[in-house]
Enzyme design. Sequence first.
Site, mmCIF file in Angstrom:
data_model
loop_
_atom_site.group_PDB
_atom_site.id
_atom_site.type_symbol
_atom_site.label_atom_id
_atom_site.label_comp_id
_atom_site.label_asym_id
_atom_site.label_seq_id
_atom_site.Cartn_x
_atom_site.Cartn_y
_atom_site.Cartn_z
ATOM 1 C CG ASN A 35 -7.780 -1.828 -5.149
ATOM 2 O OD1 ASN A 35 -6.854 -2.606 -4.946
ATOM 3 N ND2 ASN A 35 -8.100 -0.881 -4.282
ATOM 4 C CG ASP B 186 -2.103 0.912 1.069
ATOM 5 O OD1 ASP B 186 -2.369 1.354 -0.071
ATOM 6 O OD2 ASP B 186 -2.747 1.223 2.086
HETATM 7 C C1 IPE Z 1 -5.336 -2.644 -0.184
HETATM 8 O O1 IPE Z 1 -5.055 -1.319 -0.378
HETATM 9 C C2 IPE Z 1 -5.294 -3.356 -1.500
HETATM 10 C C3 IPE Z 1 -3.970 -3.499 -2.095
HETATM 11 C C4 IPE Z 1 -2.829 -3.190 -1.532
HETATM 12 C C5 IPE Z 1 -3.952 -4.062 -3.401
HETATM 13 P P1 IPE Z 1 -6.221 -0.212 -0.499
HETATM 14 O O2 IPE Z 1 -5.514 1.080 -0.673
HETATM 15 O O3 IPE Z 1 -7.165 -0.610 -1.553
HETATM 16 O O4 IPE Z 1 -6.930 -0.339 0.919
HETATM 17 P P2 IPE Z 1 -7.784 0.719 1.738
HETATM 18 O O5 IPE Z 1 -8.806 1.272 0.802
HETATM 19 O O6 IPE Z 1 -6.835 1.773 2.218
HETATM 20 O O7 IPE Z 1 -8.347 -0.058 2.887
HETATM 21 C C1 IPE Z 2 -1.532 0.244 -3.391
HETATM 22 O O1 IPE Z 2 -1.328 1.605 -3.433
HETATM 23 C C2 IPE Z 2 -1.725 -0.359 -4.751
HETATM 24 C C3 IPE Z 2 -3.124 -0.689 -5.071
HETATM 25 C C4 IPE Z 2 -4.131 -0.672 -4.249
HETATM 26 C C5 IPE Z 2 -3.412 -1.065 -6.434
HETATM 27 P P1 IPE Z 2 -2.532 2.622 -3.462
HETATM 28 O O2 IPE Z 2 -2.884 2.903 -4.885
HETATM 29 O O3 IPE Z 2 -3.638 2.173 -2.597
HETATM 30 O O4 IPE Z 2 -1.835 3.904 -2.837
HETATM 31 P P2 IPE Z 2 -2.465 4.907 -1.779
HETATM 32 O O5 IPE Z 2 -2.957 4.080 -0.631
HETATM 33 O O6 IPE Z 2 -3.568 5.624 -2.486
HETATM 34 O O7 IPE Z 2 -1.324 5.789 -1.392
HETATM 35 MG MG MG Z 3 -4.091 2.409 -0.626
#
Ligand code: IPE
Ligand code: IPE
Ligand code: MG
Length: 236
Positions: free
Chosen positions: A61, A13
């Site tokens: 996502n 993340d």
């Molecule tokens: C969790 O991250 C999913 C992945 C790392 C692929 P998110 O960014 O989607 O999670 P939330 O929304 O902060 O819980």
């Molecule tokens: C994790 O990074 C990757 C995916 C969920 C695909 P994020 O895209 O959630 O990055 P933040 O949490 O918005 O910084």
């Molecule tokens: Mg995230």
Amino acid sequence: MSRIPVHVAFIMDGNGRWAQVRGLPRHEGHRRGAAVVKKILRIAEKNGIKYATFFAFSSENFSRPESEVSFLMNLFERFLKKYSKTLWEKEVRFRAIGNLSQLPINLQFAIEKLIQSTTCFDKFHLTIALNYGARSEVIHAIGNLLKNENVSVENLTWEDFKQYLYTKDLPDPDLIIRTSGEQRLSNFLLLQSAYAELYFTKTYWPDFNEKEFLLAIEDYGTRERRMGKINDKTND
Ligand code: IPE
Ligand code: IPE
Ligand code: MG
């Protein structure tokens, strides 16, 4: 180093925030994040870990803007195609968990090709969670279970039920590492992580490195995993 986890799972993340603080578009964070996966795999292998699972895209996502979703899908496809030679050379078995049938068809082909061409390998196990959500995994599992006429629901054990999960031939994760400072599982491996040790770091995924990874492994080595039992030392 002390006790080494057999299976480490990563909630990668913070790609978006990594880019944002640098004034870069979010996709730049995702691109950097993909490169980190390769580095972390090498370190995992070097340290005697056998299974690494990466949460790359959750079912939830899909509700992100279409442009981000399609960038990610293309990135996954390119990543798998480019990386396949390395996986064959290193004899890494590849798996993907999640509802793969909703992914773009070209990505599905790339996944299937890599799964099929690595089934004979056992040196290391790489699993990518794509369009994965623990709740839909359970619903999918129950659906398939009910289709099986030989199943007796009264005598059903966890070992029986496990066979219907995407992770059926994987050991449960021993250690789950989440980057970016969030302290939650976000629908990742909820059943399989029942006794996993959790490790959270504020570092954004694109900055996650060997030093951080070794710190997490070291911290894991200090954890006492009782799994519901009484510690022998306190049992006098
Ligand atoms: C969790 O991250 C999913 C992945 C790392 C692929 P998110 O960014 O989607 O999670 P939330 O929304 O902060 O819980
Ligand atoms: C994790 O990074 C990757 C995916 C969920 C695909 P994020 O895209 O959630 O990055 P933040 O949490 O918005 O910084
Ligand atoms: Mg995230």
